[in-house]
Design an enzyme around this catalytic site. Structure first.
Site, short mmCIF file in Angstrom:
data_model
loop_
_atom_site.label_atom_id
_atom_site.label_comp_id
_atom_site.label_asym_id
_atom_site.label_seq_id
_atom_site.Cartn_x
_atom_site.Cartn_y
_atom_site.Cartn_z
CG ASP A 12 -1.99 -1.11 1.18
OD1 ASP A 12 -1.94 -1.93 0.26
OD2 ASP A 12 -2.82 -1.17 2.11
CE LYS A 110 -4.11 -4.21 1.32
NZ LYS A 110 -4.81 -3.15 2.04
CB CYS A 155 -2.12 -2.68 5.29
SG CYS A 155 -3.85 -2.13 5.10
C1 VGL Z 1 -4.76 0.85 5.65
C2 VGL Z 1 -6.38 1.73 7.00
C3 VGL Z 1 -7.32 1.57 6.00
C4 VGL Z 1 -3.32 0.47 5.49
C5 VGL Z 1 -5.69 0.67 4.64
O1 VGL Z 1 -2.84 0.38 4.33
O2 VGL Z 1 -2.63 0.27 6.53
N1 VGL Z 1 -5.11 1.37 6.82
N2 VGL Z 1 -6.96 1.03 4.83
#
Ligand code: VGL
Ligand code: ZN
Length: 208
Positions: A12, A110, A155
């Site tokens: 991410d 995802k 994540c």
């Molecule tokens: C994430 C909160 C919501 C992350 C993704 O990548 O850690 N955190 N969506």
């Protein structure tokens, strides 16, 4: 150089988790040069990408009267509510422009089901819906997963836990990650990762 059975999994590294983004992680963009350098030590690189439809169940804006960072109960259990982020096709959902991992071999998206969040790159928040990543890595003969990216306590943590649970040797590169840190979530994440047998290294001490 990492061997053929090892993958670097970059979690991410997207604009919304970097300064200026809607769910900015403090210093999130500081992982970019570290991850780029790290990536050159791996033959195999896979990326995850948080990829929510508008109106996603994890967005506070989808729950009248609720605010970001509150926790509510969804059908599958507790859910932290977030600002709208990583909406499919938006600039916020794009990878950071400085990410230089052109040899990455797969991108696993995802959180694309409206009603289910997914911190983990392997199994979504209902703990049943699988992304396909485990099967992909297994078919590729991967036995070791080295993880970097955002955010350490969400994540990265969930992805690492599921990698270890699936039987992969799992390593997290601490200085290639940054955290959100909500109410002690970072300390808890490191404790839980240690308890799961996940190795914590720095890019400098990572032996490949
Ligand atoms: C994430 C909160 C919501 C992350 C993704 O990548 O850690 N955190 N969506
Ligand atoms: Zn998300």
């Amino acid at each position: 150089m990492a061997d053929d059975r090892t993958v670097l999994l970059v979690v991410d590294v997207q604009n919304d988790f970097c300064p200026g983004g809607s769910l900015a992680v403090t210093d999130g963009d500081a992982v970019v040069p570290v991850v780029n350098t790290l990536g050159r030590r791996f033959r195999h690189v896979v990326l995850t990408q948080d990829w929510h439809p508008a109106g996603h169940a994890s967005f506070a804006s989808s729950h009248p009267g609720r605010k970001p960072f509150e926790t509510i109960e969804l059908a599958y259990g507790p859910q932290v509510l977030w600002p709208d982020h990583c909406v499919q096709g938006s600039t916020g959902a794009a990878f950071h422009a400085g990410l230089d991992l052109t040899h990455a071999e797969a991108v696993i998206r995802k959180g694309f089901r409206g009603g289910i969040d997914s911190y983990s790159g392997f199994v979504e928040a209902d703990r049943r819906t699988r992304t396909g990543l485990e099967g992909y890595l297994r078919e590729r003969g991967i036995v070791r997963v080295v993880i970097a990216g955002l955010a350490t306590d969400f994540c990265v943590n969930w992805t690492a836990q599921d990698a270890a649970r699936a039987g992969f040797e799992t390593v997290v590169v601490e200085d290639a990650c940054r955290a959100i840190d909500l109410d002690g979530s970072l300390d808890k994440a490191w404790a839980d990762m240690a308890a799961a047998g996940i190795r914590r290294v720095t890019a400098a001490t990572l032996a490949l």
